[in-house]
Design an enzyme around this catalytic site. Structure first.
Site, mmCIF file in Angstrom:
data_model
loop_
_atom_site.group_PDB
_atom_site.id
_atom_site.type_symbol
_atom_site.label_atom_id
_atom_site.label_comp_id
_atom_site.label_asym_id
_atom_site.label_seq_id
_atom_site.Cartn_x
_atom_site.Cartn_y
_atom_site.Cartn_z
ATOM 1 N N LYS A 213 0.819 -1.211 0.000
ATOM 2 C CA LYS A 213 0.000 0.000 0.000
ATOM 3 C C LYS A 213 0.861 1.274 0.000
ATOM 4 C CE LYS A 213 -4.010 -2.091 2.364
ATOM 5 N NZ LYS A 213 -4.789 -2.063 3.642
ATOM 6 N N ASN B 51 -1.982 0.371 7.329
ATOM 7 C CA ASN B 51 -1.531 -0.979 7.687
ATOM 8 C C ASN B 51 -0.717 -1.690 6.609
ATOM 9 O OD1 ASN B 51 -3.587 -1.700 6.023
ATOM 10 N ND2 ASN B 51 -4.833 -2.720 7.581
ATOM 11 N N GLU C 151 -9.989 -10.340 -7.097
ATOM 12 C CA GLU C 151 -9.030 -9.241 -6.990
ATOM 13 C C GLU C 151 -7.916 -9.350 -8.041
ATOM 14 O OE1 GLU C 151 -7.850 -9.577 -2.890
ATOM 15 O OE2 GLU C 151 -9.781 -8.849 -2.151
ATOM 16 N N TYR D 55 -12.487 -2.511 -3.097
ATOM 17 C CA TYR D 55 -13.047 -2.442 -1.746
ATOM 18 C C TYR D 55 -14.574 -2.389 -1.778
ATOM 19 C CZ TYR D 55 -8.436 -1.818 0.433
ATOM 20 O OH TYR D 55 -7.155 -2.006 0.909
ATOM 21 N N HIS E 173 -2.073 -5.373 1.734
ATOM 22 C CA HIS E 173 -3.345 -6.066 1.529
ATOM 23 C C HIS E 173 -3.064 -7.495 1.113
ATOM 24 C CE1 HIS E 173 -7.362 -7.055 0.003
ATOM 25 N NE2 HIS E 173 -6.713 -7.653 -0.989
HETATM 26 P P1 DAT Z 1 -7.969 -6.530 5.774
HETATM 27 O O1 DAT Z 1 -7.161 -5.491 5.034
HETATM 28 O O2 DAT Z 1 -7.216 -7.060 6.961
HETATM 29 O O3 DAT Z 1 -8.518 -7.609 4.880
HETATM 30 P P2 DAT Z 1 -10.668 -5.420 5.819
HETATM 31 O O4 DAT Z 1 -10.899 -6.117 4.520
HETATM 32 O O5 DAT Z 1 -11.666 -5.634 6.902
HETATM 33 O O6 DAT Z 1 -9.220 -5.765 6.415
HETATM 34 O O7 DAT Z 1 -10.587 -3.852 5.567
HETATM 35 C C1 DAT Z 1 -9.886 -3.344 4.446
HETATM 36 C C2 DAT Z 1 -9.079 -2.155 4.898
HETATM 37 O O8 DAT Z 1 -9.942 -1.120 5.341
HETATM 38 C C3 DAT Z 1 -8.159 -2.447 6.085
HETATM 39 O O9 DAT Z 1 -6.925 -2.968 5.682
HETATM 40 C C4 DAT Z 1 -8.035 -1.098 6.714
HETATM 41 C C5 DAT Z 1 -9.381 -0.447 6.454
HETATM 42 N N1 DAT Z 1 -10.281 -0.603 7.592
HETATM 43 C C6 DAT Z 1 -10.967 -1.704 7.949
HETATM 44 N N2 DAT Z 1 -11.694 -1.489 9.050
HETATM 45 C C7 DAT Z 1 -11.453 -0.217 9.398
HETATM 46 C C8 DAT Z 1 -11.907 0.623 10.460
HETATM 47 N N3 DAT Z 1 -12.765 0.170 11.379
HETATM 48 N N4 DAT Z 1 -11.442 1.902 10.507
HETATM 49 C C9 DAT Z 1 -10.587 2.363 9.586
HETATM 50 N N5 DAT Z 1 -10.119 1.628 8.545
HETATM 51 C C10 DAT Z 1 -10.546 0.361 8.468
HETATM 52 MG MG MG Z 2 -9.951 -7.556 3.420
#
Ligand code: DAT
Ligand code: MG
Length: 149
Positions: free
Chosen positions: A9, A112, A126, A49, A115
């Protein structure tokens, strides 16, 4: 053999961590079969997303993922999806296990670093977004019998 989509990222790119992050997947034994440097636009971010459209953090997520170039990679191997998620650590870096990418380099959920697809079905969807119309490498490494039984 499973495949998974990994994104380095924008924060990781800005911090010069692309090589370090890709190296962790390579060292685990996963085989790289696709690699691209690209800038994600809003459309692509919404496609990728899609499950998060409408959530309170969505606009921030789009601003972040479109803010600098990223590296997209496809890694292949036994249980590639789970292995990659394990290397990445939990979504929130402060909940991720030490030694994972997110714990070693990150502090905040919105920065973070990496991905990884969360299932084989997500990976397929994806990979189609990030490697649309492109053929992934089909190759074997001499070391493969020492990694895959
Ligand atoms: P991951 O990236 O671990 O698969 P995810 O698919 O639930 O997690 O979410 C995609 C991204 O969105 C994640 O890497 C960071 C952001 N994100 C998720 N939940 C969030 C939250 N509660 N507040 C802010 N950003 C968030
Ligand atoms: Mg995810």
């Amino acid at each position: 053999m499973e495949r998974t989509l990994i994104l380095v990222k924008p924060d990781a790119m800005q911090r010069g961590l692309a090589g370090e992050i890709l190296a962790r997947f390579e060292r685990r034994g996963l085989r790289m079969v696709g690699l691209r440097l690209l800038k994600v636009d809003r459309n692509m971010a919404k496609r990728h997303y899609a499950e998060h459209v409408g959530k309170p953090f969505f606009e921030g997520l789009v601003a972040y993922i479109t803010s600098a170039p990223i590296v997209a990679a496809v890694f292949e191997g036994t249980n590639a999806v789970a292995a990659a998620r394990q290397l990445m650590g939990s979504t929130r870096p402060t909940e991720a296990a030490p030694g994972t990418i997110r714990a070693d380099f990150g502090l905040e959920v919105g920065r973070n670093l990496v991905h990884g697809s969360d299932s084989v079905a997500s990976a397929k969807r994806e990979i189609d977004i990030f490697f649309e119309g492109q053929r992934l490498a089909s190759w074997k490494r001499d070391v493969d019998p020492w990694i895959f039984e």
